[in-house]
Design a protein around this motif. Structure first.
Motif, PDB file in Angstrom:
ATOM      1  N   ALA A  46       0.866  -1.183   0.000  1.00 34.18           N
ATOM      2  CA  ALA A  46       0.000   0.000   0.000  1.00 34.18           C
ATOM      3  C   ALA A  46       0.896   1.224   0.000  1.00 34.18           C
ATOM      4  O   ALA A  46       1.911   1.256   0.705  1.00 34.18           O
ATOM      5  N   PRO A  69      -4.781   4.983   0.594  1.00 32.59           N
ATOM      6  CA  PRO A  69      -3.630   4.340  -0.052  1.00 32.59           C
ATOM      7  C   PRO A  69      -4.006   3.757  -1.406  1.00 32.59           C
ATOM      8  O   PRO A  69      -5.154   3.492  -1.717  1.00 32.59           O
ATOM      9  N   GLU A  83      -3.464   0.421  -3.256  1.00 35.05           N
ATOM     10  CA  GLU A  83      -3.117  -0.958  -2.883  1.00 35.05           C
ATOM     11  C   GLU A  83      -2.671  -1.734  -4.124  1.00 35.05           C
ATOM     12  O   GLU A  83      -3.251  -1.576  -5.201  1.00 35.05           O
TER      13      GLU A  83
END
Length: 471
Positions: A319, A330, A332
């Motif tokens: 992330a 974030p 990912e």
């Protein structure tokens, strides 16, 4: 495009298989040495009714509390034995290291920072989790673990061998110290006899029945007996210092009470040596050689699998964020990989490594065979010496008794003037020599008994060696 990749992969696997078969074709089986069950010892073995096989605490059969205490102290304080124990611990940890390669590895990483270019500044933070695993298709990693386990077992057996050697060395040195104590007593008794004879010669000289030369000759004999005490006393101190080092104590100020032990009164146990074919399972040094051979077998297996490709799996997740010290909102990511690696050409390195490992295995087989032959020789020699020294000691006791009686009669005849001084001196020397020989033979018999215990493995039995957890 995908068909081309498939063809290349197929070709690589076929080439790997051919290389693997070539490696297997160069491997020749090696026959391990054995001992024929029908053969018996060369030495004449007279098994007494009370003869028993060696016990793991065989030194207690001598009924010497002092020896028991010395060996106990040696086991607790010997630096060499402690160092060997540490090698066992290191080998155990090496098994854990080798076993860990069979399990996946897990890695975690995190980073955060700023980057400034011209007048712009950017922040970033990220965290990743990676899992990697090498698939042991051909047993290479398992062979590495097997080699470590066999090496660990070899160090355990090496420790048992060192423990047996230490106990036998302490017993041998203790008996040598007792022999020197006995020799000192014999030398002091010989000195008293020489001084007593000097008084007789001096009385005869003063009465005119002996010459000045006879008196000087006997005085010389007294001086010789006094001088003989010095090297025995020196050897006694040196042997006592050697005993201190064996038990792991400083030789400076080291003292050990000889009493109540006595060399000539020491119990001599009767030992059942069994049959030669049992020796392979009774000696830790032979078990060590067998374990080293198993390690060599595993090493050969590793060399074979070096011709085959390695397959690895990888998994990753992460992330990332454009914030400093924060993973808010974030991005990912996740990934996986399957990798295949095969060395196509290495200038013959792997072939040479396989040849080396196979040659080392043959070398160990020959070393193992030599160790068996040496063990058989040591045991047979010890049996022969036990029987021979026992017979010689019995004869020497009779010789000693007669020499003592001869000296008594010769002294009486010399007092009466029936024998000359040379006859008396000859009787003295004969007695002195027979006493020393009796002490020497008893020591040889005790040392032969200790050597027999050691040659038979000291009652050792192969333990169930625990293997370190692979996890």
């Amino acid at each position: 495009m995908s068909s081309r990749i498939h063809d290349v992969t197929k070709a690589l696997l076929m080439l790997s298989s051919l290389l693997w078969l070539a490696g297997c074709a160069t491997t020749t089986p090696v026959e391990r040495p054995r001992v024929t069950e029908q053969v018996d010892w060369n030495a004449p073995v007279a098994v007494a009714d009370q003869a028993i096989p060696p016990d793991p605490e065989w030194w207690q059969q001598f009924d010497s509390p002092v020896l028991d205490d010395l060996i106990r102290r040696a086991f607790a304080g010997s630096p060499d034995l402690a160092a060997t124990a540490e090698r066992v611990f290191q080998a155990e940890q090496q098994v854990r290291v080798a076993g860990s390669s069979l399990s996946p590895s897990l890695g975690l990483g995190a980073s955060t920072g700023q980057r400034t270019t011209d007048s712009q500044q950017s922040d970033s933070s990220s965290a990743t989790l990676n899992v990697s695993y090498e698939v042991d298709l051909w047993g290479s990693l398992a062979a590495t673990r097997d080699e470590a386990e066999a090496s660990y077992q070899a160090t355990v057996f090496d420790y048992d061998s060192a423990r047996l050697t230490l106990a036998s060395s302490v017993a041998t040195t203790w008996f040598q110290l007792l022999a020197l104590e006995e020799q000192l007593q014999v030398a002091q008794e010989n000195l008293r006899i020489a001084e007593r004879t000097e008084e007789i010669v001096d009385a005869r000289y003063r009465n005119g029945a002996a010459s000045r030369a006879e008196l000087l000759r006997q005085q010389t004999e007294v001086l010789n007996q006094r001088a003989s005490l010095v090297p025995i006393q020196l050897e006694y101190r040196q042997t006592r210092a050697a005993l201190a080092v064996l038990v792991g104590e400083s030789p400076l100020g080291f003292e050990v009470a000889v009493a109540p032990d006595s060399l000539l009164a020491m119990t001599l146990p009767a030992i059942d040596a069994g049959v030669p074919s049992d020796l392979l399972a009774r000696r830790p040094d032979l078990a060590r050689e067998e374990a080293r051979l198993r390690a060599a077998d595993a090493n050969v297996e590793q060399a074979r699998t070096a011709f085959l490709p390695t397959v690895s799996l990888g998994l990753g997740a992460g992330a990332s964020s454009s914030n400093l010290l924060s993973l808010a909102d974030p991005v990912e990511t996740a990934n996986w990989t399957l990798s295949l690696a095969q060395t196509l050409f290495d200038g013959g390195r792997r072939e040479a490594e396989q040849a080396i490992s196979e040659s080392q295995r043959v070398e160990l087989v020959e070393g193992y065979r030599g160790a068996i032959l040496t063990a058989l020789q040591e045991t047979d020699d010890a049996l022969d010496r036990v029987q021979t020294t026992r017979h010689r000691e019995s004869l020497q006791q009779t010789v000693r008794d007669r020499a003592e009686r001869t000296l008594e009669l010769t002294e009486l005849r010399y007092r009466e003037g029936s024998d000359d001084l040379l006859t008396l001196l000859d009787a003295q020397q004969t007695l002195f020599q027979t006493r020393d020989q009796l002490v020497s033979l008893r020591l040889q018999r005790l040392l032969a008994t200790v050597d027999l215990y050691k040659a038979l493995g000291g009652g050792w039995q192969a333990p169930e060696v625990p293997v370190a957890d692979d996890q």
